[in-house]
Structures are given as C-alpha cells and as structure tokens.
Motif scaffolding. Structure first.
Motif, short mmCIF file in Angstrom:
data_model
loop_
_atom_site.label_atom_id
_atom_site.label_comp_id
_atom_site.label_asym_id
_atom_site.label_seq_id
_atom_site.Cartn_x
_atom_site.Cartn_y
_atom_site.Cartn_z
N GLY A 45 -67.40 83.02 -37.05
CA GLY A 45 -67.83 81.77 -36.43
C GLY A 45 -68.61 81.95 -35.16
O GLY A 45 -69.26 82.97 -34.93
N SER A 46 -68.52 80.95 -34.29
CA SER A 46 -69.36 80.93 -33.09
C SER A 46 -68.81 81.81 -31.97
O SER A 46 -69.52 82.12 -31.03
CB SER A 46 -69.48 79.50 -32.57
OG SER A 46 -68.24 79.08 -32.02
N ILE A 47 -67.53 82.14 -32.03
CA ILE A 47 -66.84 82.94 -31.03
C ILE A 47 -66.55 82.16 -29.75
O ILE A 47 -65.48 82.23 -29.18
CB ILE A 47 -67.62 84.23 -30.66
CG1 ILE A 47 -67.93 85.01 -31.94
CG2 ILE A 47 -66.84 85.10 -29.70
CD1 ILE A 47 -66.74 85.46 -32.73
N CYS A 48 -67.53 81.38 -29.27
CA CYS A 48 -67.33 80.75 -27.96
C CYS A 48 -67.46 79.22 -27.96
O CYS A 48 -66.91 78.56 -27.10
CB CYS A 48 -68.30 81.32 -26.94
SG CYS A 48 -70.02 81.04 -27.33
N SER A 49 -68.19 78.63 -28.89
CA SER A 49 -68.44 77.18 -28.86
C SER A 49 -67.58 76.50 -29.91
O SER A 49 -67.86 76.60 -31.11
CB SER A 49 -69.93 76.90 -29.11
OG SER A 49 -70.20 75.52 -29.03
N GLN A 50 -66.54 75.79 -29.45
CA GLN A 50 -65.61 75.14 -30.37
C GLN A 50 -65.34 73.72 -29.91
O GLN A 50 -65.42 73.40 -28.72
CB GLN A 50 -64.29 75.92 -30.43
CG GLN A 50 -64.45 77.35 -30.95
CD GLN A 50 -63.11 78.05 -31.09
OE1 GLN A 50 -62.22 77.92 -30.25
NE2 GLN A 50 -62.96 78.81 -32.18
N ALA A 51 -65.00 72.85 -30.86
CA ALA A 51 -64.73 71.45 -30.52
C ALA A 51 -63.81 70.81 -31.55
O ALA A 51 -63.77 71.22 -32.72
CB ALA A 51 -66.02 70.66 -30.42
N ILE A 52 -63.07 69.81 -31.10
CA ILE A 52 -62.25 68.98 -31.98
C ILE A 52 -62.85 67.57 -31.98
O ILE A 52 -63.03 66.97 -30.91
CB ILE A 52 -60.78 68.92 -31.51
CG1 ILE A 52 -60.17 70.32 -31.51
CG2 ILE A 52 -59.97 67.97 -32.39
CD1 ILE A 52 -58.79 70.38 -30.85
N MET A 53 -63.20 67.07 -33.15
CA MET A 53 -63.75 65.73 -33.28
C MET A 53 -62.64 64.81 -33.79
O MET A 53 -62.04 65.06 -34.83
CB MET A 53 -64.92 65.71 -34.27
CG MET A 53 -65.98 66.77 -34.02
SD MET A 53 -66.97 66.46 -32.55
CE MET A 53 -67.97 65.09 -33.09
N LEU A 54 -62.37 63.74 -33.05
CA LEU A 54 -61.27 62.83 -33.39
C LEU A 54 -61.83 61.49 -33.85
O LEU A 54 -62.53 60.81 -33.11
CB LEU A 54 -60.36 62.64 -32.18
CG LEU A 54 -59.22 61.62 -32.33
CD1 LEU A 54 -58.29 62.02 -33.47
CD2 LEU A 54 -58.44 61.50 -31.01
N ILE A 55 -61.49 61.10 -35.09
CA ILE A 55 -61.93 59.83 -35.65
C ILE A 55 -60.70 58.94 -35.77
O ILE A 55 -59.84 59.13 -36.64
CB ILE A 55 -62.58 60.01 -37.05
CG1 ILE A 55 -63.55 61.19 -37.06
CG2 ILE A 55 -63.26 58.72 -37.49
CD1 ILE A 55 -64.71 61.05 -36.10
N THR A 56 -60.58 57.94 -34.90
CA THR A 56 -59.40 57.08 -34.85
C THR A 56 -59.75 55.72 -34.26
O THR A 56 -60.79 55.57 -33.62
CB THR A 56 -58.28 57.74 -34.03
OG1 THR A 56 -57.13 56.88 -34.00
CG2 THR A 56 -58.74 57.98 -32.60
#
Length: 352
Positions: free
Chosen positions: A310-321
């Motif tokens: 993967g990206s190693i450094c760029s990560q995110a959690i997308m929350l749909i609520t």
C-alpha cells in the motif's frame, strides 16, 4: 548490386564463420513466423518511440504551465472573453453570438475520428455546477491561454498525437484541438476533470482507505440510498495505486466482501466493480456501534502498514453515517496519540 542489397555476401560470411566454429547446420524457420516476430518487434519499437514522444510532450506542457502559473498575478476583477466549449457558435434569438460563445471555426478531421475540431485553438469546458465567470475560473483560463502555442507546436512536431488537455484544480478543462461539447437532455454536462482517474492519480499520492458505512436502523430508506451512492463516488476517486476495503456496522461488523476480511485490496477497476455489486445487498437495522467499527478500521490500517504494501504513509478512514453519538476520544488517543507521529504507524484522519 543484388548481393549487397539482399545481404547474400553477409550470409555467406556468417555461414563460413559458423563452419569454422563447428556450427554445421541451419535451422528451418518458417517465413510466416519470421514475419510475425518482426511485426512484434516493430510494434514494440513504435510503442517505445510513442511513449518517449508522449513523455516529452507532457514534460513540455508541465514546464510551460509551471512557468506561467508561478509568474502570474491574480486579478480580483478580470473581464475576459474565452471560448467556452459549450457556448461556442451559439446565438441568441436576435442572431447574436452568446457571451463566451463567439464564432469558433470547426472542421471534420480524419485524425480525430472525423469529429469537427479546430486544430489552431483549444477551448475550455467548465462543469455545469460552476459559474463560468467566477474570478478563479476566468484567471485560470486567462493564464492557461499560453498553452495554446504548446499544443499546436506539439501537434506540428508529432502529427500522431491525438488529444492534449490541461485539467485545473479550479475545475476548468482546456482541450486541444478545440471541440464543441453538447449537454444532455437536461442541459447538464456532468464531466468534471477533477473526478477523472488521470487527474486524481496525478494530484494525489497513493493512499490506504477503510470506508465505514452505518447500516443501523436510522439509515433506512433514502439515507441508505444516499450512503451507497456516496461510497460509489468515493470509489470513483480511487486509482490503481490505492488500496481499500468497505465495512458496514450496526451492533456487529460486516465486511461487504467477507472473503477479504481484515485486509485491503487494490483499487483497480475489477475490485471496485465487485464491491459496487455487493453494495446493493446492504440493508439497515439495529443500533450503530461506531466504536467497534473504528477499532477495526484502525487495526486494519496498522496491520496493512506493517506489511510494506500500500501507500505506507497516507491512510484514512471514511465514515458514512447520519450522525455519531460520541466523539470517541479514547479511540483516537489510542491510535493517533501525538507521540506516535514519529513511530512506524502514521496518523490516520477520520473523514465524515
């Protein structure tokens, strides 16, 4: 003359040399096979040549764009008539050209699938949901006019080129050769260059994303429909260099694709379409336990990060609520504590 042109002298010398070195046979090779191999090598060489030309063209466009943009002074008020790809050659009821719709000469061109184009000029498409005369748009269109000469010069040097274009972060899209864009039956052009794969990959770094979807009882009906569409739109923004997974939650966690439990997959076209098919099976019930989902998402990203994929450094959690009942400070303190900034695991933003 014939022997020189046909290379018979060369073949004779090679054969003689072969006999001297102990080679006393000649393989029988079918002419069709030789022709096929030569054709493959020719295609490969052409592909490499075309790739080198494309890189040179792209580099020239990039250098010109950077030079002009860095030296440009933004005008708060700028009146500038440009060729709008939707409005060109359009007239009002009195027969006058519309504003931003001046006469723009178009002629069918075999090289461009016989479409009516203008090989002397580019024109500009602006998304329907944006104002044609927004100062940011007008300024961007104005300074990017300098790309016209680069487009034309590139095409003169290499007539095999097809479309050349520039996509702006402001949303406008400059295309060469100039062509007229037609809206749909509702008068809308949905195209926005910033949503295209080539733009996203150039503008963003590779990223790992976990998408959390609330499927509790409060998400029934229209809210769940909107949630599914939102997830699909997020998938559109991911490219081949990105990795992702989708998890739904109520009292329990449910991976949209159970076979991919606890990991991330490459965001190529096949995987994204596969996940889209599973989105249609979602239904809402129960109570939303976001804390369980957040812990799972953070753990997946942490584990995947340590695999070196993967990206190693760029990560995110997308929350749909439709809403969260808590700020979940303890969870963020656990995974995104400031002391961890210099550690192996990156800070992970939550985007709601």
């Amino acid at each position: 003359k014939f022997s020189v042109c046909a290379g018979s002298n060369l073949l004779q010398s090679i054969y003689a040399q072969g006999k001297k070195e102990g080679v006393n046979s000649v393989d029988d090779v079918q002419g069709v096979e030789v022709k096929r191999q030569l054709a493959e090598e020719k295609d490969m060489l052409y592909g490499l040549q075309h790739a080198c030309k494309s890189l040179a063209v792209g580099k020239k466009l990039q250098e010109t764009t950077n030079d002009v943009f860095c030296s440009y002074h933004f005008f708060e008020v700028l009146i500038y008539e440009y060729f709008n790809a939707v409005l060109i050659n359009e007239r009002d009821k009195d027969g006058n050209f519309l504003e931003l719709g001046k006469e723009f000469i178009l002629a069918p061109n075999d090289h461009f699938n016989n479409l009516p184009v203008n090989i002397s000029l580019s024109d500009v498409q602006v998304p329907t949901n944006m104002y044609n005369k927004d100062p940011a748009i007008v300024n961007g269109v104005y300074w990017s006019e300098s790309l016209n000469k680069v487009f034309v010069d590139n095409f003169d040097r290499d007539p095999s080129l097809i479309w050349q274009y520039f996509g702006s972060a402001k949303g406008f899209f400059r295309q060469y050769p100039g062509i007229k864009w037609e809206p749909d039956e509702n008068g809308v052009i949905a195209f926005d260059c910033r949503n295209r794969k080539w733009y996203i990959q150039a503008a963003t770094s590779p990223k790992d994303v976990v998408i959390l979807v609330d499927v509790s009882g409060s998400m029934k009906g229209l809210r769940l429909t909107i949630a599914k569409q939102t997830v699909s739109s997020i998938l559109d923004t991911l490219g081949d260099d990105d990795f992702f997974n989708i998890i739904t939650y109520n009292e329990e966690l449910h991976y949209v694709e159970p076979c991919l439990n606890g990991t991330l997959v490459q965001a190529d076209r096949a995987n994204k379409e596969h996940f889209r098919e599973h989105l249609d099976k979602l239904f809402a019930k129960g109570i939303g336990m976001l804390d369980i989902a957040l812990n799972e998402a953070f753990n997946i990203l942490s584990d995947f990060n340590h695999t070196g994929q993967g990206s190693i450094c760029s990560q995110a959690i997308m929350l749909i609520t439709d809403g969260a009942v808590d700020t979940y400070d303890t969870i963020f303190a656990k995974y995104n504590w400031p002391e961890r900034k210099a550690a192996d695991s990156p800070m992970v933003p939550l985007i709601q």
